[in-house]
Design an enzyme around this catalytic site. Structure first.
Site, PDB file in Angstrom:
ATOM      1  CB  SER A 199     -53.016  17.695  48.755  1.00 41.71           C
ATOM      2  OG  SER A 199     -53.578  16.401  48.829  1.00 41.71           O
ATOM      3  CE1 TYR A 240     -57.810  19.900  47.957  1.00 42.24           C
ATOM      4  CE2 TYR A 240     -57.131  17.600  48.070  1.00 42.24           C
ATOM      5  CZ  TYR A 240     -57.074  18.895  48.562  1.00 42.24           C
ATOM      6  OH  TYR A 240     -56.282  19.178  49.646  1.00 42.24           O
TER       7      TYR A 240
END
Length: 252
Positions: free
Chosen positions: A137, A150
């Site tokens: 990501s 995250y």
């Protein structure tokens, strides 16, 4: 540039979103695909639709991954492993973030990818044209408020990709990292915030966020170019997201 010879891939997190789209994209370009996820009912529907093989397994469980590898390899070799399984849980500041959320993210995004990679590396080396693709990501290299857990997990997965690339080049195994920005899928934001209204706000006013199919098309391209071509890291964002902190929203 596409190689024609049929090849076999294992795709994790294949029951929905980007994983399911990746199965469809690879099948459409001639791959034999083993679709892996915890939700066997969804996998079976995907298998009936695409002709993929469906095997239910949990990448956070050592024994489950071992059984999966045994079953997959009993059916033949593997040319690509797509470590797509992952997720984000919680948007709390670091000061109040739940340890359980951080552990869950690290276990599925980093250790899940590690378990799968260790289980299939011997087969990928034996293939002579093996590839490991990790879906990370843009959060892996851009900090933002509420995203520490995250970002930490995806950064860990990115470092796994970078290190693995150095270690496996001599075995002719490609290591590819695909790092998407804003992708609108049916579950990602909902799983993270736990509320549909709050999840919808993530994409509010964004004319065209990336879709699962957009990302899957890039994944398939990276795997289909000739084997001597390694797309080390591919970053893709919607045009409306110039950076993690700059998103064009209409009517806001």
């Amino acid at each position: 540039m596409t190689e024609i010879t049929p090849k076999r891939a294992v795709v994790t997190g294949a029951s929905s979103g980007i994983g399911a789209a990746a199965v469809r994209a690879l099948r459409a370009s001639g791959w034999d695909v083993v679709a892996v996820a915890r939700r066997g009912d969804r996998l079976q529907a995907l298998a009936e639709e695409t002709g993929a093989e469906a095997i239910a397994a949990d990448v956070t469980d050592d024994a489950s991954v071992a059984r999966l590898a045994e079953q997959v390899l009993a059916g033949g070799g593997v040319d690509a492993l797509i470590n797509n399984a992952g997720g984000a849980f919680g948007l709390d500041p670091a000061a109040s973030g739940r340890i359980s959320d951080w552990q869950r993210m690290y276990d599925v995004n980093v250790l899940g990818a590690l378990r799968m990679t260790q289980a299939f590396l011997p087969a990928l080396r034996a293939s002579g044209r093996g590839s490991v693709l990790l879906l990370t990501s843009t959060a892996a290299f851009t900090a933002y408020e509420g995203g520490a857990g995250y970002s930490a997990a995806k950064s860990g997965e990115e470092m796994l990709a970078r290190t693995l690339r150095l270690e496996e080049a001599e075995h002719n195994v490609r290591v590819i990292e695909i790092a998407p920005g804003m992708v609108k899928t049916e579950e990602f934001s909902l799983n993270r915030v736990g509320d549909k209204e709050a999840a919808d706000k993530v994409y509010a006013g964004v004319e065209k966020p990336l879709t699962a199919e957009d990302v899957a098309e890039v994944m398939a391209f990276a795997l289909n170019v000739p084997h001597h071509v390694n797309l080390d890291q591919v970053v893709l964002r919607p045009l409306a997201q110039a950076a993690q902190h700059k998103v064009i929203r209409t009517g806001q």
